[in-house]
Design a protein around this motif. Structure first.
Motif, PDB file in Angstrom:
ATOM      1  N   ARG A 163       0.848  -1.197   0.000  1.00 16.60           N
ATOM      2  CA  ARG A 163       0.000   0.000   0.000  1.00 16.60           C
ATOM      3  C   ARG A 163       0.881   1.244   0.000  1.00 16.60           C
ATOM      4  NH1 ARG A 163       0.146  -2.045   5.092  1.00 16.60           N
ATOM      5  NH2 ARG A 163       0.565  -0.624   6.839  1.00 16.60           N
ATOM      6  N   VAL A 164       0.282   2.350  -0.413  1.00 18.97           N
ATOM      7  CA  VAL A 164       0.961   3.641  -0.381  1.00 18.97           C
ATOM      8  C   VAL A 164       0.573   4.344   0.913  1.00 18.97           C
ATOM      9  CG1 VAL A 164       1.217   5.884  -1.504  1.00 18.97           C
ATOM     10  CG2 VAL A 164       1.051   3.804  -2.883  1.00 18.97           C
ATOM     11  N   LEU A 165       1.546   4.645   1.745  1.00 25.04           N
ATOM     12  CA  LEU A 165       1.288   5.271   3.037  1.00 25.04           C
ATOM     13  C   LEU A 165       1.131   6.782   2.925  1.00 25.04           C
ATOM     14  CD1 LEU A 165       4.025   3.337   5.066  1.00 25.04           C
ATOM     15  CD2 LEU A 165       1.568   2.804   4.935  1.00 25.04           C
ATOM     16  N   PHE A 166       1.784   7.365   1.920  1.00 24.07           N
ATOM     17  CA  PHE A 166       1.829   8.827   1.819  1.00 24.07           C
ATOM     18  C   PHE A 166       2.190   9.190   0.387  1.00 24.07           C
ATOM     19  CE2 PHE A 166       4.756  12.444   1.592  1.00 24.07           C
ATOM     20  CZ  PHE A 166       3.995  13.464   2.149  1.00 24.07           C
ATOM     21  N   ALA A 167       1.534  10.224  -0.148  1.00 25.30           N
ATOM     22  CA  ALA A 167       1.886  10.712  -1.479  1.00 25.30           C
ATOM     23  C   ALA A 167       1.699  12.218  -1.518  1.00 25.30           C
ATOM     24  CB  ALA A 167       1.018  10.044  -2.543  1.00 25.30           C
ATOM     25  N   ASP A 168       2.759  12.921  -1.861  1.00 25.51           N
ATOM     26  CA  ASP A 168       2.732  14.376  -1.982  1.00 25.51           C
ATOM     27  C   ASP A 168       3.114  14.728  -3.422  1.00 25.51           C
ATOM     28  OD1 ASP A 168       2.733  17.109  -1.598  1.00 25.51           O
ATOM     29  OD2 ASP A 168       4.717  17.153  -0.673  1.00 25.51           O
ATOM     30  N   ILE A 169       2.143  15.198  -4.193  1.00 25.96           N
ATOM     31  CA  ILE A 169       2.337  15.508  -5.610  1.00 25.96           C
ATOM     32  C   ILE A 169       2.253  17.016  -5.806  1.00 25.96           C
ATOM     33  CG2 ILE A 169       1.538  15.078  -7.961  1.00 25.96           C
ATOM     34  CD1 ILE A 169       2.370  12.531  -6.525  1.00 25.96           C
ATOM     35  N   ARG A 170       3.247  17.593  -6.452  1.00 23.53           N
ATOM     36  CA  ARG A 170       3.239  19.022  -6.760  1.00 23.53           C
ATOM     37  C   ARG A 170       3.108  19.198  -8.271  1.00 23.53           C
ATOM     38  NH1 ARG A 170       5.453  21.502  -2.101  1.00 23.53           N
ATOM     39  NH2 ARG A 170       4.999  20.036  -0.392  1.00 23.53           N
ATOM     40  N   ARG A 171       2.268  20.144  -8.687  1.00 25.31           N
ATOM     41  CA  ARG A 171       1.993  20.344 -10.105  1.00 25.31           C
ATOM     42  C   ARG A 171       2.206  21.795 -10.527  1.00 25.31           C
ATOM     43  NH1 ARG A 171      -0.811  15.853 -12.086  1.00 25.31           N
ATOM     44  NH2 ARG A 171      -1.601  14.471 -10.443  1.00 25.31           N
ATOM     45  N   GLU A 172       2.514  21.957 -11.804  1.00 22.00           N
ATOM     46  CA  GLU A 172       2.557  23.260 -12.453  1.00 22.00           C
ATOM     47  C   GLU A 172       1.747  23.165 -13.731  1.00 22.00           C
ATOM     48  OE1 GLU A 172       6.568  24.504 -13.132  1.00 22.00           O
ATOM     49  OE2 GLU A 172       7.132  24.393 -11.000  1.00 22.00           O
ATOM     50  N   GLU A 173       0.687  23.973 -13.803  1.00 22.94           N
ATOM     51  CA  GLU A 173      -0.218  23.953 -14.953  1.00 22.94           C
ATOM     52  C   GLU A 173      -0.702  22.534 -15.257  1.00 22.94           C
ATOM     53  OE1 GLU A 173       1.560  25.960 -18.230  1.00 22.94           O
ATOM     54  OE2 GLU A 173       1.773  27.853 -17.153  1.00 22.94           O
ATOM     55  N   GLY A 174      -1.000  21.813 -14.201  1.00 18.50           N
ATOM     56  CA  GLY A 174      -1.541  20.465 -14.326  1.00 18.50           C
ATOM     57  C   GLY A 174      -0.520  19.365 -14.448  1.00 18.50           C
ATOM     58  N   VAL A 175       0.749  19.697 -14.708  1.00 20.83           N
ATOM     59  CA  VAL A 175       1.791  18.677 -14.888  1.00 20.83           C
ATOM     60  C   VAL A 175       2.485  18.406 -13.562  1.00 20.83           C
ATOM     61  CG1 VAL A 175       3.916  18.064 -16.087  1.00 20.83           C
ATOM     62  CG2 VAL A 175       2.157  19.395 -17.269  1.00 20.83           C
ATOM     63  N   GLU A 176       2.592  17.157 -13.209  1.00 20.20           N
ATOM     64  CA  GLU A 176       3.296  16.772 -11.980  1.00 20.20           C
ATOM     65  C   GLU A 176       4.787  17.034 -12.155  1.00 20.20           C
ATOM     66  OE1 GLU A 176       6.183  14.375 -10.536  1.00 20.20           O
ATOM     67  OE2 GLU A 176       4.984  13.169 -11.920  1.00 20.20           O
ATOM     68  N   VAL A 177       5.335  17.879 -11.314  1.00 21.27           N
ATOM     69  CA  VAL A 177       6.760  18.223 -11.418  1.00 21.27           C
ATOM     70  C   VAL A 177       7.566  17.730 -10.212  1.00 21.27           C
ATOM     71  CG1 VAL A 177       6.311  20.235 -12.862  1.00 21.27           C
ATOM     72  CG2 VAL A 177       6.429  20.508 -10.377  1.00 21.27           C
ATOM     73  N   ARG A 178       6.868  17.258  -9.172  1.00 18.66           N
ATOM     74  CA  ARG A 178       7.547  16.714  -8.007  1.00 18.66           C
ATOM     75  C   ARG A 178       6.641  15.701  -7.340  1.00 18.66           C
ATOM     76  NH1 ARG A 178       9.229  20.049  -2.637  1.00 18.66           N
ATOM     77  NH2 ARG A 178       7.688  18.720  -1.620  1.00 18.66           N
ATOM     78  N   ALA A 179       7.203  14.557  -6.977  1.00 18.35           N
ATOM     79  CA  ALA A 179       6.396  13.518  -6.336  1.00 18.35           C
ATOM     80  C   ALA A 179       7.207  12.834  -5.250  1.00 18.35           C
ATOM     81  CB  ALA A 179       5.940  12.488  -7.368  1.00 18.35           C
ATOM     82  N   GLU A 180       6.666  12.839  -4.058  1.00 13.91           N
ATOM     83  CA  GLU A 180       7.270  12.110  -2.949  1.00 13.91           C
ATOM     84  C   GLU A 180       6.255  11.107  -2.431  1.00 13.91           C
ATOM     85  OE1 GLU A 180       9.797  12.878   1.168  1.00 13.91           O
ATOM     86  OE2 GLU A 180       8.659  14.521   0.270  1.00 13.91           O
ATOM     87  N   ALA A 181       6.685   9.861  -2.266  1.00 14.23           N
ATOM     88  CA  ALA A 181       5.765   8.819  -1.810  1.00 14.23           C
ATOM     89  C   ALA A 181       6.480   7.883  -0.851  1.00 14.23           C
ATOM     90  CB  ALA A 181       5.217   8.027  -2.996  1.00 14.23           C
TER      91      ALA A 181
END
Length: 322
Positions: A197-215
């Protein structure tokens, strides 16, 4: 078949800098055809081999009876379509990662691969590098005790290139599709396990595009922390931490470009063990492994089922986005 004759669909920069030279260098392989409508882009390829045939359509490559296999470096959103069309045309296929944007899209490719009897695979090159075989041996043989944590980081900055296909939704952009396959897939390759399972997901976007992902992902007995970004200093590292030791992979994904490949094993007693791999080209090894699979000499180390597992984990991270 003594020589695998390759065609490339598109004159992508990655094909020009890495895969075309790898095909030229690989044993029993020859780059025979390139599809591009841009003569300027073709020039860099013909400079490697003046006998290279250049055509202006992808279909011309797929219909040519002298081409055995195709390499697909097209934008992510086009991978499933052209992998399917190549298999239907009777060509073996090595497609850039990610081979699909969703895990369920890979099922039809697996079925088509099995029906045609052709080799179809994602170009996940790191599994062909001996440093990863060594890490897998150490972990699975208990050299660091029970594995408890994997930390995988891969970052670069393409913010100055807004036209890059990785910065566009329509072409399947984002850091996870581009480099998350490495941070997620390496843990699966080394351990042979699938995520629970995924315990944590932090997704950052610019104009809808994911530019940073920490999981943070829970596996059986250990957690994986994956961090990818297209907006940070170029950096990569993977660490496997167990109850009695630690394995460091300081140049896990781009040896010979980012730095020199080596792996380090640290334990409670004794000196640090260091294995170095100067001059090993994982792209050449990937092409040679693909050719061996086509000739029936060996199973391909990274089948589509493996790629589906990594994409499944990526889909789980998207679903866990807060």
């Amino acid at each position: 078949m003594t020589e695998l004759r390759w065609g490339i669909l598109g004159a992508a920069k990655f094909a020009r800098e890495h895969m075309a030279p790898a095909i030229h260098a690989a044993r029993q392989s020859r780059l025979a055809m390139l599809a591009t409508s841009d003569p300027a882009k073709a020039a860099a390829f013909t400079a490697m081999d003046s006998g290279l045939r250049v055509v202006d359509s992808y279909d011309a490559v797929l219909s040519d009876p002298e081409i055995d296999a195709v390499y697909i470096p097209l934008p992510n959103s086009m991978h499933v379509q052209w992998t399917r069309r190549a298999l239907e045309a009777g060509k073996h296929v090595l497609c850039e990662k990610p081979i699909a944007m969703r895990a369920d899209e890979i099922d039809a490719l697996i079925d088509l691969r099995d029906r045609t009897g052709l080799v179809a695979a994602e170009a996940y090159m790191i599994v062909h590098h001996p440093q990863w075989a060594q890490v897998r041996t150490w972990v699975q043989d208990g050299a660091i005790g029970a594995l408890r944590r994997v930390n995988a980081t891969f970052t670069y900055d393409n913010s100055a290139d807004p036209g890059n296909i990785r910065n566009a939704l329509g072409t399947g952009g984002g850091s996870l599709p581009d480099i998350g396959v490495y941070t997620l897939g390496c843990a699966r390759f080394v351990t042979g396990q699938e995520a629970e399972r995924v315990l944590f997901a932090d997704i950052r976007r610019e104009e809808g595009v994911e530019v940073r992902a920490e999981a943070m992902v829970q596996f059986d007995g250990f957690t994986l922390t994956s961090f990818t970004s297209m907006r940070m200093l170029r950096y990569q590292s993977v660490t496997f931490q167990g109850t009695t030791g630690v394995i460091e992979v300081p140049v896990p994904f781009n040896p010979m470009g980012y730095g020199d490949a080596e792996v380090r094993l640290m334990r409670k007693a004794g000196p640090v063990e260091v294995f170095r791999y100067p001059g090993v080209n994982q792209y050449v090894q990937q092409v040679e492994a693909f050719g061996a699979a086509v000739r029936g000499e060996a199973d391909y180390p990274c089948p589509l089922e493996f790629s589906r597992g990594t994409q499944t984990l990526m889909d789980m991270i998207w679903a866990a986005e807060g």
